[in-house]
Write an enzyme that holds these catalytic residues in place. Structure first.
Site, PDB file in Angstrom:
ATOM      1  N   TYR A  52       0.815  -1.218   0.000  1.00 15.34           N
ATOM      2  CA  TYR A  52       0.000   0.000   0.000  1.00 15.34           C
ATOM      3  C   TYR A  52       0.851   1.272   0.000  1.00 15.34           C
ATOM      4  CZ  TYR A  52      -4.106  -2.800   0.028  1.00 15.34           C
ATOM      5  OH  TYR A  52      -5.070  -3.687  -0.372  1.00 15.34           O
ATOM      6  N   ARG A  55       1.672   1.751  -3.626  1.00 16.19           N
ATOM      7  CA  ARG A  55       0.518   2.255  -4.393  1.00 16.19           C
ATOM      8  C   ARG A  55       0.240   3.702  -4.048  1.00 16.19           C
ATOM      9  NH1 ARG A  55      -4.404  -1.550  -3.859  1.00 16.19           N
ATOM     10  NH2 ARG A  55      -5.350  -0.032  -5.260  1.00 16.19           N
ATOM     11  N   HIS A 105     -14.400   1.887  -0.637  1.00 16.15           N
ATOM     12  CA  HIS A 105     -13.360   0.913  -0.299  1.00 16.15           C
ATOM     13  C   HIS A 105     -12.155   1.571   0.358  1.00 16.15           C
ATOM     14  CE1 HIS A 105     -15.091  -2.034  -3.475  1.00 16.15           C
ATOM     15  NE2 HIS A 105     -15.764  -2.076  -2.346  1.00 16.15           N
ATOM     16  N   THR A 172     -15.607   0.059 -14.441  1.00 18.09           N
ATOM     17  CA  THR A 172     -15.549  -0.989 -13.426  1.00 18.09           C
ATOM     18  C   THR A 172     -15.993  -2.317 -14.036  1.00 18.09           C
ATOM     19  OG1 THR A 172     -16.293  -1.697 -11.224  1.00 18.09           O
ATOM     20  CG2 THR A 172     -17.847  -0.366 -12.527  1.00 18.09           C
ATOM     21  N   SER A 173     -15.313  -3.382 -13.609  1.00 24.37           N
ATOM     22  CA  SER A 173     -15.504  -4.701 -14.238  1.00 24.37           C
ATOM     23  C   SER A 173     -16.741  -5.411 -13.720  1.00 24.37           C
ATOM     24  CB  SER A 173     -14.277  -5.575 -13.952  1.00 24.37           C
ATOM     25  OG  SER A 173     -14.151  -5.749 -12.539  1.00 24.37           O
ATOM     26  N   LEU A 198     -14.319   0.714 -21.279  1.00 23.33           N
ATOM     27  CA  LEU A 198     -13.480   0.469 -22.458  1.00 23.33           C
ATOM     28  C   LEU A 198     -13.951  -0.771 -23.216  1.00 23.33           C
ATOM     29  CD1 LEU A 198     -10.915   1.473 -23.899  1.00 23.33           C
ATOM     30  CD2 LEU A 198      -9.594  -0.114 -22.501  1.00 23.33           C
TER      31      LEU A 198
HETATM   32  C1  BV8 Z   1     -18.178  -7.662   1.564  1.00 25.81           C
HETATM   33  C2  BV8 Z   1      -9.670  -2.023  -1.964  1.00 25.81           C
HETATM   34  C3  BV8 Z   1     -19.746  -8.293   3.200  1.00 25.81           C
HETATM   35  C4  BV8 Z   1      -8.432  -2.831  -1.903  1.00 25.81           C
HETATM   36  C5  BV8 Z   1     -11.165  -3.580  -3.016  1.00 25.81           C
HETATM   37  C6  BV8 Z   1     -18.975 -14.676  -4.081  1.00 25.81           C
HETATM   38  C7  BV8 Z   1     -20.009 -14.023  -4.748  1.00 25.81           C
HETATM   39  C8  BV8 Z   1     -20.267 -12.672  -4.488  1.00 25.81           C
HETATM   40  C9  BV8 Z   1     -19.504 -11.962  -3.565  1.00 25.81           C
HETATM   41  C10 BV8 Z   1     -18.492 -12.623  -2.917  1.00 25.81           C
HETATM   42  C11 BV8 Z   1     -18.228 -13.960  -3.164  1.00 25.81           C
HETATM   43  N1  BV8 Z   1     -17.170 -14.307  -2.381  1.00 25.81           N
HETATM   44  C12 BV8 Z   1     -16.767 -13.239  -1.660  1.00 25.81           C
HETATM   45  C13 BV8 Z   1     -17.578 -12.208  -1.958  1.00 25.81           C
HETATM   46  C14 BV8 Z   1     -17.533 -10.861  -1.391  1.00 25.81           C
HETATM   47  C15 BV8 Z   1     -16.376 -10.080  -1.998  1.00 25.81           C
HETATM   48  C16 BV8 Z   1     -16.382 -10.163  -3.498  1.00 25.81           C
HETATM   49  O1  BV8 Z   1     -17.171  -9.513  -4.175  1.00 25.81           O
HETATM   50  N2  BV8 Z   1     -15.461 -10.994  -4.047  1.00 25.81           N
HETATM   51  C17 BV8 Z   1     -15.387 -11.115  -5.479  1.00 25.81           C
HETATM   52  C18 BV8 Z   1     -13.912 -11.287  -5.885  1.00 25.81           C
HETATM   53  C19 BV8 Z   1     -16.215 -12.326  -5.928  1.00 25.81           C
HETATM   54  N3  BV8 Z   1     -16.604  -8.714  -1.595  1.00 25.81           N
HETATM   55  C20 BV8 Z   1     -16.129  -8.288  -0.399  1.00 25.81           C
HETATM   56  O2  BV8 Z   1     -15.455  -8.954   0.349  1.00 25.81           O
HETATM   57  C21 BV8 Z   1     -16.562  -6.884  -0.011  1.00 25.81           C
HETATM   58  N4  BV8 Z   1     -17.105  -6.926   1.307  1.00 25.81           N
HETATM   59  O3  BV8 Z   1     -18.750  -8.357   0.743  1.00 25.81           O
HETATM   60  O4  BV8 Z   1     -18.582  -7.579   2.889  1.00 25.81           O
HETATM   61  C22 BV8 Z   1     -20.925  -7.414   2.960  1.00 25.81           C
HETATM   62  C23 BV8 Z   1     -21.531  -7.340   1.706  1.00 25.81           C
HETATM   63  C24 BV8 Z   1     -22.635  -6.524   1.515  1.00 25.81           C
HETATM   64  C25 BV8 Z   1     -23.120  -5.784   2.580  1.00 25.81           C
HETATM   65  C26 BV8 Z   1     -22.492  -5.871   3.808  1.00 25.81           C
HETATM   66  C27 BV8 Z   1     -21.387  -6.675   3.998  1.00 25.81           C
HETATM   67  C28 BV8 Z   1     -15.381  -5.939   0.036  1.00 25.81           C
HETATM   68  C29 BV8 Z   1     -14.757  -5.836  -1.326  1.00 25.81           C
HETATM   69  C30 BV8 Z   1     -13.734  -4.710  -1.318  1.00 25.81           C
HETATM   70  C31 BV8 Z   1     -12.375  -5.239  -1.688  1.00 25.81           C
HETATM   71  N5  BV8 Z   1     -11.472  -4.108  -1.851  1.00 25.81           N
HETATM   72  N6  BV8 Z   1     -10.416  -2.482  -3.118  1.00 25.81           N
HETATM   73  C32 BV8 Z   1      -7.371  -2.224  -2.767  1.00 25.81           C
HETATM   74  O5  BV8 Z   1      -7.666  -1.314  -3.562  1.00 25.81           O
HETATM   75  O6  BV8 Z   1      -6.239  -2.721  -2.644  1.00 25.81           O
HETATM   76  S1  BV8 Z   1     -11.759  -4.270  -4.425  1.00 25.81           S
HETATM   77  C33 BV8 Z   1     -10.998  -3.597  -5.812  1.00 25.81           C
HETATM   78  O7  BV8 Z   1     -11.347  -4.385  -6.958  1.00 25.81           O
HETATM   79  C34 BV8 Z   1     -11.551  -2.234  -6.212  1.00 25.81           C
HETATM   80  O8  BV8 Z   1     -11.802  -1.410  -5.103  1.00 25.81           O
HETATM   81  C35 BV8 Z   1     -12.803  -2.544  -6.967  1.00 25.81           C
HETATM   82  O9  BV8 Z   1     -13.921  -2.548  -6.114  1.00 25.81           O
HETATM   83  C36 BV8 Z   1     -12.629  -3.971  -7.369  1.00 25.81           C
HETATM   84  C37 BV8 Z   1     -12.897  -4.171  -8.815  1.00 25.81           C
HETATM   85  O10 BV8 Z   1     -12.002  -3.417  -9.531  1.00 25.81           O
HETATM   86  P1  BV8 Z   1     -12.490  -2.387 -10.671  1.00 25.81           P
HETATM   87  O11 BV8 Z   1     -12.463  -1.049 -10.061  1.00 25.81           O
HETATM   88  O12 BV8 Z   1     -13.761  -2.806 -11.318  1.00 25.81           O
HETATM   89  O13 BV8 Z   1     -11.297  -2.567 -11.649  1.00 25.81           O
HETATM   90  P2  BV8 Z   1     -10.977  -3.848 -12.535  1.00 25.81           P
HETATM   91  O14 BV8 Z   1      -9.509  -3.894 -12.763  1.00 25.81           O
HETATM   92  O15 BV8 Z   1     -11.682  -5.054 -11.984  1.00 25.81           O
HETATM   93  O16 BV8 Z   1     -11.685  -3.491 -13.893  1.00 25.81           O
HETATM   94  C38 BV8 Z   1     -11.206  -2.364 -14.610  1.00 25.81           C
HETATM   95  C39 BV8 Z   1     -12.347  -1.968 -15.512  1.00 25.81           C
HETATM   96  O17 BV8 Z   1     -11.996  -0.743 -16.148  1.00 25.81           O
HETATM   97  C40 BV8 Z   1     -12.599  -2.983 -16.599  1.00 25.81           C
HETATM   98  O18 BV8 Z   1     -13.999  -3.141 -16.773  1.00 25.81           O
HETATM   99  C41 BV8 Z   1     -11.974  -2.340 -17.847  1.00 25.81           C
HETATM  100  O19 BV8 Z   1     -12.668  -2.684 -19.034  1.00 25.81           O
HETATM  101  C42 BV8 Z   1     -12.164  -0.881 -17.541  1.00 25.81           C
HETATM  102  N7  BV8 Z   1     -11.180   0.019 -18.155  1.00 25.81           N
HETATM  103  C43 BV8 Z   1      -9.840  -0.183 -18.288  1.00 25.81           C
HETATM  104  N8  BV8 Z   1      -9.294   0.896 -18.888  1.00 25.81           N
HETATM  105  C44 BV8 Z   1     -10.304   1.792 -19.113  1.00 25.81           C
HETATM  106  C45 BV8 Z   1     -11.499   1.230 -18.644  1.00 25.81           C
HETATM  107  N9  BV8 Z   1     -12.677   1.865 -18.744  1.00 25.81           N
HETATM  108  C46 BV8 Z   1     -12.679   3.088 -19.313  1.00 25.81           C
HETATM  109  N10 BV8 Z   1     -11.564   3.686 -19.781  1.00 25.81           N
HETATM  110  C47 BV8 Z   1     -10.360   3.072 -19.704  1.00 25.81           C
HETATM  111  N11 BV8 Z   1      -9.274   3.675 -20.181  1.00 25.81           N
END
Ligand code: BV8
Length: 229
Positions: A52, A55, A105, A172-173, A198
């Protein structure tokens, strides 16, 4: 018109902040389990703190891009009728001039004291275990929501989703919940939904409209449309 905008790593990509899932993204440098979970922090705090710190330094070198600037322009026009909910932990929305921003987050710039619960501006690299400015304990952790932890301000976000006319997801993905489910909530409460990305995302089929292109192009174009320019 009341608008809720959800942003993800894609809006900061053109500012040079790596996304998580695109080629060369952050997670590829590290397995999520190794750096973004409480278990990882308990197991190897030094590695997580260094991840961190690195970053935070990288993010401080990045500049807002035209997408961040456009959203700040939109807030100037709409005021309280616009809320930005960001999954990003950088400060680019604020540095572009946005003030109504919810960091669901957490933020790299903030540290959380595990001893007294204070949230403080990061006083120094956390890998050096600096003392908490409030209680003096050497117990600061990144003020970041890790997997398995409760995202911040969900009540405020749910209220905004229930009362908005338009929900827009930018860069966001749709891979992480509960953020990926916001489009469903907005739809259930009758809002129109727009995705700016994108490429397609995991949740593109849930949106009324999807516009594909780089955020620095599609976001200013959309804001100009909303402002009737
Ligand atoms: C929680 C901080 C309980 C850290 C982050 C199974 C099913 C469903 C859910 C779960 C499951 N198993 C576990 C879970 C819960 C889990 C979860 O969802 N896991 C996933 C992997 C399945 N979630 C949690 O644990 C959350 N907490 O659930 O608590 C609860 C729930 C509800 C209510 C009460 C309690 C906590 C999750 C937070 C984790 N922390 N970030 C850090 O930054 O180091 S997550 C991190 O990745 C980001 O913050 C963001 O949220 C996440 C996704 O990233 P994106 O921002 O979308 O970026 P990504 O790279 O994925 O995509 C980039 C996108 O940009 C793409 O679409 C691309 O096409 C696009 N792009 C690229 N370039 C461009 C562009 N678009 C436009 N222009 C460009 N130039």
């Amino acid at each position: 018109m009341r608008i809720v905008v959800l942003t993800g790593a894609g809006i900061s990509a053109e500012s040079g902040v790596p996304t998580f899932r695109d080629a060369g993204g952050l997670w590829e440098g590290h397995r999520v389990e190794d750096v973004a979970t409480p278990e990882a922090f308990a197991r190897d705090p030094r590695t997580v703190q260094r991840f961190y710190d690195a970053r935070r330094h990288a993010a401080s070198l990045a500049e807002p891009n035209p997408a961040h600037d456009a959203l700040a322009r939109l807030e100037d026009a709409l005021g309280d009728d616009l809320l930005i909910v960001t999954q990003n932990v950088d400060e680019l929305h604020e540095r572009a001039g946005s003030s109504r921003v919810v960091h669901m987050h957490g933020r790299l710039a903030s540290a959380l004291c595990q001893a007294c619960g204070a949230r403080v501006p990061v006083p120094a690299d956390l890998a050096g275990d600096p003392a908490c400015p409030v209680c003096g304990e050497r117990a600061l952790r990144p003020d970041i929501v890790w997997f398995g932890e409760m995202p911040y301000e969900l009540d405020r976000i749910d209220l905004a989703l229930a009362s908005c006319d338009l929900f827009v997801a930018i860069g966001t993905s749709g891979a992480v919940y509960p953020a990926a489910g916001f489009v469903r909530t907005a739809t259930e409460f009758g809002a129109s939904t727009l995705e700016l990305n994108l490429a397609g995302s995991e949740v593109s089929p849930l949106f009324d409209e999807v516009r594909v292109g780089p955020a620095s192009v599609v976001v200013p174009a959309w804001v100009d449309e909303v402002l009737g320019r």
